[in-house]
Design a protein around this motif. Structure first.
Motif, PDB file in Angstrom:
ATOM      1  N   MET A   1       3.342  -1.380   6.145  1.00 57.46           N
ATOM      2  CA  MET A   1       4.011  -0.109   5.890  1.00 57.46           C
ATOM      3  C   MET A   1       3.650   0.883   6.998  1.00 57.46           C
ATOM      4  N   ASN A   3       3.334   4.438   8.886  1.00 58.53           N
ATOM      5  CA  ASN A   3       3.056   5.811   8.489  1.00 58.53           C
ATOM      6  C   ASN A   3       3.750   6.761   9.453  1.00 58.53           C
ATOM      7  N   ALA A   4       3.926   7.986   9.001  1.00 52.27           N
ATOM      8  CA  ALA A   4       4.476   9.008   9.876  1.00 52.27           C
ATOM      9  C   ALA A   4       3.497   9.228  11.023  1.00 52.27           C
ATOM     10  N   GLU A   6       1.404  11.278  13.632  1.00 50.87           N
ATOM     11  CA  GLU A   6       0.845  12.627  13.764  1.00 50.87           C
ATOM     12  C   GLU A   6       1.239  13.154  15.138  1.00 50.87           C
ATOM     13  N   PRO A  40       4.388  13.087   0.792  1.00 49.89           N
ATOM     14  CA  PRO A  40       4.469  11.680   0.383  1.00 49.89           C
ATOM     15  C   PRO A  40       5.874  11.095   0.557  1.00 49.89           C
ATOM     16  N   GLU A  43       6.276  10.179   4.135  1.00 50.99           N
ATOM     17  CA  GLU A  43       5.561   8.926   4.402  1.00 50.99           C
ATOM     18  C   GLU A  43       6.363   7.715   3.909  1.00 50.99           C
ATOM     19  N   GLU A  44       6.987   7.848   2.735  1.00 52.18           N
ATOM     20  CA  GLU A  44       7.828   6.760   2.212  1.00 52.18           C
ATOM     21  C   GLU A  44       8.976   6.462   3.175  1.00 52.18           C
ATOM     22  N   ALA A  46       9.087   7.077   6.315  1.00 55.48           N
ATOM     23  CA  ALA A  46       8.538   6.467   7.538  1.00 55.48           C
ATOM     24  C   ALA A  46       8.424   4.960   7.373  1.00 55.48           C
ATOM     25  N   GLY A  47       7.958   4.526   6.209  1.00 58.14           N
ATOM     26  CA  GLY A  47       7.818   3.097   5.954  1.00 58.14           C
ATOM     27  C   GLY A  47       9.152   2.397   5.826  1.00 58.14           C
ATOM     28  N   LYS A  57       4.968  13.978  11.743  1.00 60.31           N
ATOM     29  CA  LYS A  57       4.524  15.196  11.076  1.00 60.31           C
ATOM     30  C   LYS A  57       3.791  16.053  12.094  1.00 60.31           C
TER      31      LYS A  57
END
Length: 111
Positions: A1, A3-4, A6, A40, A43-44, A46-47, A57
């Motif tokens: 998965m 992640n966003a 940084e 959140p 993040e979802e 992003a996955g 982000k």
């Protein structure tokens, strides 16, 4: 998965402006309640869209120069970039389908 990513002043140009995929950037801050609700979801996304789009982000407190450059006055602010340009945006906490449909329209525009 996935992640966003940084984002900050050092990697913004490379990750966002030079991306060959659509990019969703979440401008947020730790102290912002609505930002914590959207986080959140970002993040979802992003996955789920790792192979079709870049999701990042950026902390507005740590990156005020970028916030000023893009006219961020209230957060969360989610900007959609394509070919280095802002093509769409969402201000405030909105439901996931709203964020996804705007991202889909950028991905679809490539096809």
């Amino acid at each position: 998965m996935a992640n966003a990513v940084e984002l900050n002043g050092d990697n913004f140009e490379e990750v966002v402006l030079k991306s060959d995929k659509p990019v969703l950037v979440d401008f947020w801050a730790e102290w912002c309640g609505p930002c914590r609700m959207v986080g959140p979801v970002v993040e979802e996304i992003a996955g789920e869209y790792a192979d079709k789009a870049v999701v990042g982000k950026i902390d507005v407190d740590a990156n005020q120069d970028l916030s000023i450059k893009y006219g961020i006055r209230s957060i969360p602010a989610l900007l959609y970039f394509k070919n280095g340009e802002v093509v769409d945006q969402v201000i405030g906490a909105v439901p996931k389908p709203t964020l996804v449909s705007k991202l889909e329209s950028q991905i679809g525009a490539e096809a």
